[in-house]
Design a protein around this motif. Sequence first.
Motif, PDB file in Angstrom:
ATOM      1  N   VAL A 141       0.837  -1.214   0.000  1.00  0.00           N
ATOM      2  CA  VAL A 141       0.000   0.000   0.000  1.00  0.00           C
ATOM      3  C   VAL A 141       0.865   1.255   0.000  1.00  0.00           C
ATOM      4  CG1 VAL A 141      -1.898  -1.202   1.151  1.00  0.00           C
ATOM      5  CG2 VAL A 141      -0.289   0.115   2.529  1.00  0.00           C
ATOM      6  N   ALA A 142       2.005   1.202   0.692  1.00  0.00           N
ATOM      7  CA  ALA A 142       2.895   2.364   0.721  1.00  0.00           C
ATOM      8  C   ALA A 142       3.534   2.589  -0.643  1.00  0.00           C
ATOM      9  CB  ALA A 142       3.972   2.165   1.789  1.00  0.00           C
ATOM     10  N   SER A 143       3.990   1.518  -1.265  1.00  0.00           N
ATOM     11  CA  SER A 143       4.591   1.628  -2.595  1.00  0.00           C
ATOM     12  C   SER A 143       3.585   2.185  -3.605  1.00  0.00           C
ATOM     13  CB  SER A 143       5.095   0.260  -3.056  1.00  0.00           C
ATOM     14  OG  SER A 143       5.608   0.320  -4.369  1.00  0.00           O
ATOM     15  N   PHE A 144       2.343   1.726  -3.497  1.00  0.00           N
ATOM     16  CA  PHE A 144       1.310   2.211  -4.426  1.00  0.00           C
ATOM     17  C   PHE A 144       1.132   3.723  -4.290  1.00  0.00           C
ATOM     18  CE2 PHE A 144      -2.967   3.116  -5.911  1.00  0.00           C
ATOM     19  CZ  PHE A 144      -3.057   2.357  -7.070  1.00  0.00           C
ATOM     20  N   LEU A 145       1.154   4.227  -3.061  1.00  0.00           N
ATOM     21  CA  LEU A 145       0.956   5.663  -2.856  1.00  0.00           C
ATOM     22  C   LEU A 145       2.085   6.473  -3.467  1.00  0.00           C
ATOM     23  CD1 LEU A 145      -0.824   7.859  -1.401  1.00  0.00           C
ATOM     24  CD2 LEU A 145       0.897   7.759   0.418  1.00  0.00           C
ATOM     25  N   VAL A 146       3.338   6.073  -3.174  1.00  0.00           N
ATOM     26  CA  VAL A 146       4.461   6.920  -3.584  1.00  0.00           C
ATOM     27  C   VAL A 146       4.902   6.684  -5.026  1.00  0.00           C
ATOM     28  CG1 VAL A 146       5.311   7.173  -1.227  1.00  0.00           C
ATOM     29  CG2 VAL A 146       6.194   5.314  -2.642  1.00  0.00           C
ATOM     30  N   LYS A 147       4.558   5.520  -5.598  1.00  0.00           N
ATOM     31  CA  LYS A 147       5.048   5.224  -6.946  1.00  0.00           C
ATOM     32  C   LYS A 147       3.941   5.196  -7.997  1.00  0.00           C
ATOM     33  CE  LYS A 147       9.112   3.015  -5.030  1.00  0.00           C
ATOM     34  NZ  LYS A 147       9.955   1.806  -4.877  1.00  0.00           N
ATOM     35  N   HIS A 148       2.813   4.577  -7.678  1.00  0.00           N
ATOM     36  CA  HIS A 148       1.718   4.596  -8.643  1.00  0.00           C
ATOM     37  C   HIS A 148       1.016   5.954  -8.663  1.00  0.00           C
ATOM     38  CE1 HIS A 148       2.292   0.256  -8.583  1.00  0.00           C
ATOM     39  NE2 HIS A 148       1.543   0.178  -9.669  1.00  0.00           N
ATOM     40  N   LEU A 149       0.792   6.515  -7.474  1.00  0.00           N
ATOM     41  CA  LEU A 149       0.095   7.799  -7.399  1.00  0.00           C
ATOM     42  C   LEU A 149       1.051   8.976  -7.295  1.00  0.00           C
ATOM     43  CD1 LEU A 149      -2.844   6.848  -4.991  1.00  0.00           C
ATOM     44  CD2 LEU A 149      -2.713   6.637  -7.479  1.00  0.00           C
ATOM     45  N   ARG A 150       2.310   8.707  -7.026  1.00  0.00           N
ATOM     46  CA  ARG A 150       3.358   9.726  -6.869  1.00  0.00           C
ATOM     47  C   ARG A 150       2.950  10.819  -5.868  1.00  0.00           C
ATOM     48  NH1 ARG A 150       4.463  12.202 -12.086  1.00  0.00           N
ATOM     49  NH2 ARG A 150       2.660  11.079 -12.882  1.00  0.00           N
ATOM     50  N   ILE A 151       2.396  10.365  -4.764  1.00  0.00           N
ATOM     51  CA  ILE A 151       2.012  11.269  -3.676  1.00  0.00           C
ATOM     52  C   ILE A 151       3.081  11.204  -2.596  1.00  0.00           C
ATOM     53  CG2 ILE A 151       0.325  11.584  -1.806  1.00  0.00           C
ATOM     54  CD1 ILE A 151      -1.850  10.836  -3.831  1.00  0.00           C
ATOM     55  N   ASP A 152       3.416  12.315  -2.038  1.00  0.00           N
ATOM     56  CA  ASP A 152       4.505  12.484  -1.079  1.00  0.00           C
ATOM     57  C   ASP A 152       4.428  11.459   0.048  1.00  0.00           C
ATOM     58  OD1 ASP A 152       6.364  13.478   0.819  1.00  0.00           O
ATOM     59  OD2 ASP A 152       6.038  15.529   0.119  1.00  0.00           O
ATOM     60  N   TRP A 153       5.540  10.795   0.310  1.00  0.00           N
ATOM     61  CA  TRP A 153       5.592   9.781   1.359  1.00  0.00           C
ATOM     62  C   TRP A 153       5.225  10.342   2.724  1.00  0.00           C
ATOM     63  CZ3 TRP A 153       9.205  10.572   5.299  1.00  0.00           C
ATOM     64  CH2 TRP A 153      10.232  11.502   5.025  1.00  0.00           C
ATOM     65  N   ARG A 154       5.435  11.635   2.922  1.00  0.00           N
ATOM     66  CA  ARG A 154       5.095  12.235   4.224  1.00  0.00           C
ATOM     67  C   ARG A 154       3.587  12.278   4.449  1.00  0.00           C
ATOM     68  NH1 ARG A 154      10.017  16.073   2.775  1.00  0.00           N
ATOM     69  NH2 ARG A 154       9.015  15.631   0.785  1.00  0.00           N
ATOM     70  N   TRP A 155       2.810  12.313   3.360  1.00  0.00           N
ATOM     71  CA  TRP A 155       1.352  12.221   3.512  1.00  0.00           C
ATOM     72  C   TRP A 155       0.980  10.835   4.044  1.00  0.00           C
ATOM     73  CZ3 TRP A 155      -1.937  14.872  -0.838  1.00  0.00           C
ATOM     74  CH2 TRP A 155      -1.460  16.170  -1.068  1.00  0.00           C
ATOM     75  N   GLY A 156       1.605   9.817   3.478  1.00  0.00           N
ATOM     76  CA  GLY A 156       1.333   8.455   3.928  1.00  0.00           C
ATOM     77  C   GLY A 156       1.826   8.222   5.343  1.00  0.00           C
ATOM     78  N   GLN A 157       2.992   8.763   5.648  1.00  0.00           N
ATOM     79  CA  GLN A 157       3.547   8.637   6.989  1.00  0.00           C
ATOM     80  C   GLN A 157       2.583   9.229   8.026  1.00  0.00           C
ATOM     81  OE1 GLN A 157       7.827   9.849   8.163  1.00  0.00           O
ATOM     82  NE2 GLN A 157       6.571  11.561   8.841  1.00  0.00           N
ATOM     83  N   ALA A 158       2.014  10.390   7.721  1.00  0.00           N
ATOM     84  CA  ALA A 158       1.081  11.046   8.635  1.00  0.00           C
ATOM     85  C   ALA A 158      -0.201  10.232   8.798  1.00  0.00           C
ATOM     86  CB  ALA A 158       0.763  12.456   8.137  1.00  0.00           C
TER      87      ALA A 158
END
Length: 478
Positions: A348-365
Amino acid sequence: MKRILVLFRNDLRTNDHPALNQAGKDGEVLPVYITHARQQVHASDWFLHYQLIDLKQSLRQLNLPLLVVKGDTVSVLQQFVDEFKIEAIYLNQTYIETAYEGDQVILELAKKLAVQIKFFQPNTLVAFHTILTNQNQHYKVFTPFWKRLIQADIIKPTRAPASYHAINVSESSSQEIEQLNLLKDSDWTAKFEHYWKPGETYAHQLLEQFINHALPHYNEKEYPSLDIASRLSPYIAVGAISPRVIWDRIVEEMLLTEDQQDRIIIEKQGWAFLRQLAWRDFAYQQLAVYPDAKRKALKENFNQFPWLKDHQRFDAWKKGETGYPLVDAGMRELWETGWINNRVRMVVASFLVKHLRIDWRWGQAWFEETLIDHDQANNVLGWQWVTGSGFDAAPYFRVFNPIRQAEKFDPDGTYIKQWLPELTDLPIAYVHHPSKAPKAILEQANLEWGQTYPAPLVEHDQARKQALAAYDMIKESK
């Protein structure tokens, strides 16, 4: 006798609590926990709330009180030192920035108040400066850190005194834990009682259950439907059980197993589990040396990455509505239980930062808010690892294919169907990629494409190409 305040933080237990155990030998004891106001309730707050209640009961059995106070650490300590004529403050060390003031602030306060201060071993396997390179530097890569750690002396669990002497707190201004309203009448955290049972005694029972039933099969931990994980992580995060006790117990089990064949299995799986426990120490040391890692990439070029600020897709990811079943199942399990297994966390983390290219800090939060086992060091380093921005991380060009990951680790779709009931009647041939199901199959499964289950937010191959193109823009920068 010396009057000692023992400050509890991420060590909410009585077993193997170095500061508490030594205080009991040195004088009269006043256990204190200081909680800090937070505007929004996090999943880990629920676990913390009930763990504090359990700790209070455990301390009561030792004839000790527990004062729980909401406020800033400096002000509360100043008040209690004066109110109870405290002569010493004992606490276990912490190396990272957290919701409470760090060790240095408390050390300076103790000097100002002219009270003795003693720091004891942290909630880790080894002390901070124990595992160093030949150049006397902290490791940036885990494998050599691990090789050094297993040769080092793991801190031995401490023993409690035969009895404790308590400082009288009958006139204290502290409040009952329930009155502090740590959960602020939060409705969404109430469901966690169906999945978790906080408590020090239960943590030890859970360890034994894991050893007896799951440890021999630990190599299958990547399969979410098998439930092989120890589920000790929230207990370790709040300190309900010491990682040193876990280490000792696993090593003991390896030594005690008599059957030769069983011993080979237990040793192999035992070391695999201990390696994961050691990763936590590694993460703590990394975050202590690089405290800005919560906000900045460890590899500086990633601070220039062209992240997309797509709030609509981010909300779809959070809700488990990406159109990729394994990702969606993981995100819905996270919201419901506060937990997902490590393989699914990576997907799920990889999908956020690589498929959606959304900042990892958003996912971290988001993980910080929703993980019942949230641990700042593990969370920060985990996101940097997946993103590729950590010193020892998966390379950015390694883009998980969420469909292949689902086919490999949930081959019969058991996990997916558990958390995506709308896919229950979909044949296994299509459960990992419903978008490829013929119309007739969708009708038989009572699925309306894009309505009862969403269409994929992105197409995998195209998203991968775009992610790699974005990476090419920053990989040469310094």
